[in-house]
Design a protein around this motif. Structure first.
Motif, PDB file in Angstrom:
ATOM      1  N   MET A  83      -1.426 -13.246   0.119  1.00 26.64           N
ATOM      2  CA  MET A  83      -2.826 -13.288   0.519  1.00 26.64           C
ATOM      3  C   MET A  83      -3.138 -12.013   1.292  1.00 26.64           C
ATOM      4  O   MET A  83      -2.508 -11.722   2.310  1.00 26.64           O
ATOM      5  N   LEU A  84      -4.107 -11.240   0.804  1.00 24.77           N
ATOM      6  CA  LEU A  84      -4.445  -9.941   1.386  1.00 24.77           C
ATOM      7  C   LEU A  84      -5.717 -10.070   2.209  1.00 24.77           C
ATOM      8  O   LEU A  84      -6.800 -10.327   1.683  1.00 24.77           O
ATOM      9  N   GLN A  85      -5.566  -9.886   3.530  1.00 23.65           N
ATOM     10  CA  GLN A  85      -6.667 -10.036   4.475  1.00 23.65           C
ATOM     11  C   GLN A  85      -7.090  -8.667   5.004  1.00 23.65           C
ATOM     12  O   GLN A  85      -6.378  -8.044   5.793  1.00 23.65           O
ATOM     13  N   PRO A  86      -8.276  -8.177   4.590  1.00 29.97           N
ATOM     14  CA  PRO A  86      -8.754  -6.901   5.137  1.00 29.97           C
ATOM     15  C   PRO A  86      -9.081  -7.046   6.623  1.00 29.97           C
ATOM     16  O   PRO A  86      -9.566  -8.083   7.072  1.00 29.97           O
ATOM     17  N   LEU A  87      -8.818  -6.010   7.392  1.00 29.05           N
ATOM     18  CA  LEU A  87      -9.115  -6.010   8.810  1.00 29.05           C
ATOM     19  C   LEU A  87     -10.494  -5.389   9.063  1.00 29.05           C
ATOM     20  O   LEU A  87     -11.003  -4.624   8.238  1.00 29.05           O
ATOM     21  N   PRO A  88     -11.122  -5.722  10.182  1.00 26.21           N
ATOM     22  CA  PRO A  88     -12.449  -5.169  10.481  1.00 26.21           C
ATOM     23  C   PRO A  88     -12.440  -3.639  10.501  1.00 26.21           C
ATOM     24  O   PRO A  88     -11.429  -3.012  10.846  1.00 26.21           O
ATOM     25  N   LEU A  89     -13.559  -3.062  10.147  1.00 24.83           N
ATOM     26  CA  LEU A  89     -13.764  -1.607  10.162  1.00 24.83           C
ATOM     27  C   LEU A  89     -12.794  -0.864   9.241  1.00 24.83           C
ATOM     28  O   LEU A  89     -12.550   0.325   9.406  1.00 24.83           O
ATOM     29  N   ARG A  90     -12.247  -1.599   8.272  1.00 26.81           N
ATOM     30  CA  ARG A  90     -11.337  -1.006   7.289  1.00 26.81           C
ATOM     31  C   ARG A  90     -10.147  -0.317   7.947  1.00 26.81           C
ATOM     32  O   ARG A  90      -9.669   0.724   7.487  1.00 26.81           O
ATOM     33  N   THR A  91      -9.649  -0.916   9.032  1.00 26.68           N
ATOM     34  CA  THR A  91      -8.505  -0.342   9.732  1.00 26.68           C
ATOM     35  C   THR A  91      -7.184  -0.687   9.075  1.00 26.68           C
ATOM     36  O   THR A  91      -6.145  -0.167   9.484  1.00 26.68           O
ATOM     37  N   GLY A  92      -7.190  -1.562   8.094  1.00 24.76           N
ATOM     38  CA  GLY A  92      -5.960  -1.916   7.420  1.00 24.76           C
ATOM     39  C   GLY A  92      -6.071  -3.232   6.689  1.00 24.76           C
ATOM     40  O   GLY A  92      -7.144  -3.852   6.634  1.00 24.76           O
ATOM     41  N   VAL A  93      -4.961  -3.670   6.139  1.00 22.93           N
ATOM     42  CA  VAL A  93      -4.875  -4.931   5.409  1.00 22.93           C
ATOM     43  C   VAL A  93      -3.577  -5.621   5.803  1.00 22.93           C
ATOM     44  O   VAL A  93      -2.532  -4.967   5.926  1.00 22.93           O
ATOM     45  N   ILE A  94      -3.637  -6.925   6.011  1.00 26.71           N
ATOM     46  CA  ILE A  94      -2.438  -7.721   6.243  1.00 26.71           C
ATOM     47  C   ILE A  94      -2.103  -8.467   4.957  1.00 26.71           C
ATOM     48  O   ILE A  94      -2.958  -9.162   4.395  1.00 26.71           O
ATOM     49  N   ALA A  95      -0.878  -8.311   4.490  1.00 27.73           N
ATOM     50  CA  ALA A  95      -0.392  -9.034   3.312  1.00 27.73           C
ATOM     51  C   ALA A  95       0.458 -10.206   3.791  1.00 27.73           C
ATOM     52  O   ALA A  95       1.531 -10.003   4.358  1.00 27.73           O
ATOM     53  N   VAL A  96      -0.023 -11.421   3.578  1.00 25.08           N
ATOM     54  CA  VAL A  96       0.592 -12.618   4.147  1.00 25.08           C
ATOM     55  C   VAL A  96       1.349 -13.390   3.071  1.00 25.08           C
ATOM     56  O   VAL A  96       0.817 -13.660   1.991  1.00 25.08           O
ATOM     57  N   SER A  97       2.585 -13.762   3.396  1.00 27.83           N
ATOM     58  CA  SER A  97       3.402 -14.621   2.549  1.00 27.83           C
ATOM     59  C   SER A  97       3.775 -15.848   3.379  1.00 27.83           C
ATOM     60  O   SER A  97       4.640 -15.773   4.259  1.00 27.83           O
ATOM     61  N   LYS A  98       3.129 -16.979   3.123  1.00 28.05           N
ATOM     62  CA  LYS A  98       3.312 -18.177   3.940  1.00 28.05           C
ATOM     63  C   LYS A  98       4.239 -19.166   3.248  1.00 28.05           C
ATOM     64  O   LYS A  98       4.008 -19.560   2.111  1.00 28.05           O
ATOM     65  N   TRP A  99       5.277 -19.609   3.963  1.00 23.21           N
ATOM     66  CA  TRP A  99       6.327 -20.487   3.439  1.00 23.21           C
ATOM     67  C   TRP A  99       7.012 -19.843   2.234  1.00 23.21           C
ATOM     68  O   TRP A  99       7.403 -20.509   1.288  1.00 23.21           O
ATOM     69  N   ALA A 100       7.164 -18.541   2.273  1.00 24.49           N
ATOM     70  CA  ALA A 100       7.696 -17.836   1.113  1.00 24.49           C
ATOM     71  C   ALA A 100       8.380 -16.552   1.599  1.00 24.49           C
ATOM     72  O   ALA A 100       8.341 -16.250   2.791  1.00 24.49           O
ATOM     73  N   PRO A 101       9.017 -15.771   0.675  1.00 25.44           N
ATOM     74  CA  PRO A 101       9.095 -15.986  -0.767  1.00 25.44           C
ATOM     75  C   PRO A 101       9.941 -17.211  -1.119  1.00 25.44           C
ATOM     76  O   PRO A 101      10.939 -17.501  -0.477  1.00 25.44           O
ATOM     77  N   MET A 102       9.487 -17.912  -2.156  1.00 23.32           N
ATOM     78  CA  MET A 102      10.129 -19.150  -2.575  1.00 23.32           C
ATOM     79  C   MET A 102      11.246 -18.871  -3.575  1.00 23.32           C
ATOM     80  O   MET A 102      11.102 -18.010  -4.443  1.00 23.32           O
ATOM     81  N   LEU A 103      12.302 -19.640  -3.471  1.00 25.38           N
ATOM     82  CA  LEU A 103      13.387 -19.585  -4.442  1.00 25.38           C
ATOM     83  C   LEU A 103      13.179 -20.635  -5.526  1.00 25.38           C
ATOM     84  O   LEU A 103      12.802 -21.769  -5.225  1.00 25.38           O
ATOM     85  N   ALA A 104      13.435 -20.254  -6.767  1.00 24.80           N
ATOM     86  CA  ALA A 104      13.382 -21.243  -7.841  1.00 24.80           C
ATOM     87  C   ALA A 104      14.516 -22.249  -7.699  1.00 24.80           C
ATOM     88  O   ALA A 104      14.349 -23.438  -7.967  1.00 24.80           O
ATOM     89  N   ASP A 105      15.672 -21.775  -7.246  1.00 22.23           N
ATOM     90  CA  ASP A 105      16.855 -22.626  -7.082  1.00 22.23           C
ATOM     91  C   ASP A 105      17.407 -22.405  -5.673  1.00 22.23           C
ATOM     92  O   ASP A 105      18.075 -21.404  -5.411  1.00 22.23           O
TER      93      ASP A 105
END
Length: 391
Positions: A83-105
């Protein structure tokens, strides 16, 4: 914008990581569509509802969603919904991985190697190539030490925000009826025995009955005045999914009256208690004990799950005592680790940390306002000490 738009044509969505160990085969990553993503991860051991595209687009509609799968030798071994969340004033982006990365096995002999390579790929793409702050929240581990969190810290990730009440209460499923009952704490088992003499009836209901649960949930929320910060608005989206991702409904009746209900996510190695609701008469009937006992047995007999995650407590001591008694001797109580963050660009890191700080402040103020409200139930459970290895 297409979820595929973030990759250049030269890379074609595939990046090779550094090798992890002399015998490790390379893992590669690529983006897929949201519909394909939900279909692919339905067979993962580590799948959870927060990682479903159908859930995320309703829960977090103002962020960009990028479903990423990881492959080795043409076989998918893991994935994460970024999930890519832009920050105010275009100061950056946070790339969020929640409960992940997931393993298939999750039981694979080289699971730790695969996890390390997946993290390497995320760092290479989101942090180094695209200049974002990469933020990962591992799920609560079944083991005493959360090895994924330890590995992320060793990889150079910095500790971020943590939950005020991080513990998750997880029931072991693969037990006989006798062993399961013996594992419950004595008080919990005694309440279950009483519930079985109350004339209660348990039902596993079809998906078309979801309106019954909604009505019960709305009445309970109004009656108890709990501050509801859940993702209840995503329920219709989850119920529209195909098997095995579609949650299951369970109800308890007394003399024809619906007194308790639950919605359970049952795909993967760990089933999850999503929502529960009770009527006024459920408490003296001990309907919650009766319902969860039968849910445990149903999950054992009709799914491949080895564990039943009851979630947390939101700071309510009564929930802690109820869930702890159900976990008993065979289950585990484990904390959700803190968020960990990584950025190769200092501006991206400090901008992201400032954004998280502002979010945490807003959540703190909201909790204080809930506590000051005379009409709402107030948390009464002391905060837990942080596990030493999580610091």
């Amino acid at each position: 914008m297409s979820v595929l738009a973030g990759l250049d044509s030269k890379a074609e969505g595939i990046i090779a990581p550094r090798q992890v160990g002399p015998d490790a085969a390379p893992v590669r990553m690529r983006l897929v569509s949201g519909d394909d993503w939900d279909r692919i991860v339905s067979g993962f051991d580590a799948v959870c509802q927060e990682q479903l595209h159908a859930f995320a687009v309703l829960r977090w509609p103002n962020v960009r969603h990028e479903p990423v799968v990881f492959e080795r030798d043409g076989r998918i071994v893991g994935g994460t919904l970024m999930m890519l969340q832009p920050l105010p004033l275009r100061t950056g982006v946070i790339a969020v991985s929640k409960w992940a990365p997931m393993l298939a096995d999750v039981h694979a002999a080289d699971a730790a190697v695969i996890h390390a390579q997946m993290v390497d790929l995320l760092v290479a793409d989101y942090a180094e190539r695209r200049g974002m702050m990469l933020s990962i929240l591992p799920w609560a581990s079944i083991d005493p030490v959360n090895q994924e969190y330890v590995a992320l810290r060793a990889r150079g990730f910095h500790r971020g925000s943590t939950l005020l009440f991080p513990n998750r209460y997880i029931v072991r499923l693969r037990l006989s009826d006798q062993d399961q009952r013996s594992s419950f704490q004595q008080t919990w088992r005694r309440q279950l025995n009483k519930s079985e003499k109350s004339g209660l009836v348990f039902e596993h209901a079809p998906s078309e009955r979801i309106d019954d649960f909604k009505a019960l949930y709305a009445a309970m929320t109004e009656r108890k005045q709990f501050p509801d910060h859940s993702a209840f608005e995503t329920l219709d989206g989850l119920m529209a999914l195909e098997e095995p991702l579609r949650p299951e409904q369970f109800y308890v009746y007394h003399e024809g009256e619906l007194v308790a209900g639950a919605v359970i996510f049952k795909a993967g190695d760990r089933a999850v208690y999503l929502y529960g609701a009770t009527s006024d008469s459920a408490l003296p009937l001990r309907a919650g004990y009766f319902m969860h006992w039968h849910i445990i047995r149903w999950l054992r007999d009709h799914t491949r799950a080895n564990w039943y995650d009851l979630g947390g407590t939101d700071g309510f001591l009564g929930l802690h005592q109820f869930k702890k008694g159900m976990v008993g001797d065979a289950g585990v109580i484990r904390p959700v680790p803190p968020v960990v963050n990584y950025a190769s660009n200092p501006v991206a890191y400090w901008s992201g940390m400032a954004a998280f700080g502002a979010r945490d402040l807003v959540q703190h103020v909201r909790r204080r306002l809930d506590a000051m409200s005379g009409s709402k139930s107030k948390p009464d459970q002391p905060p837990h000490e942080t596990e030493e290895y999580l610091k």
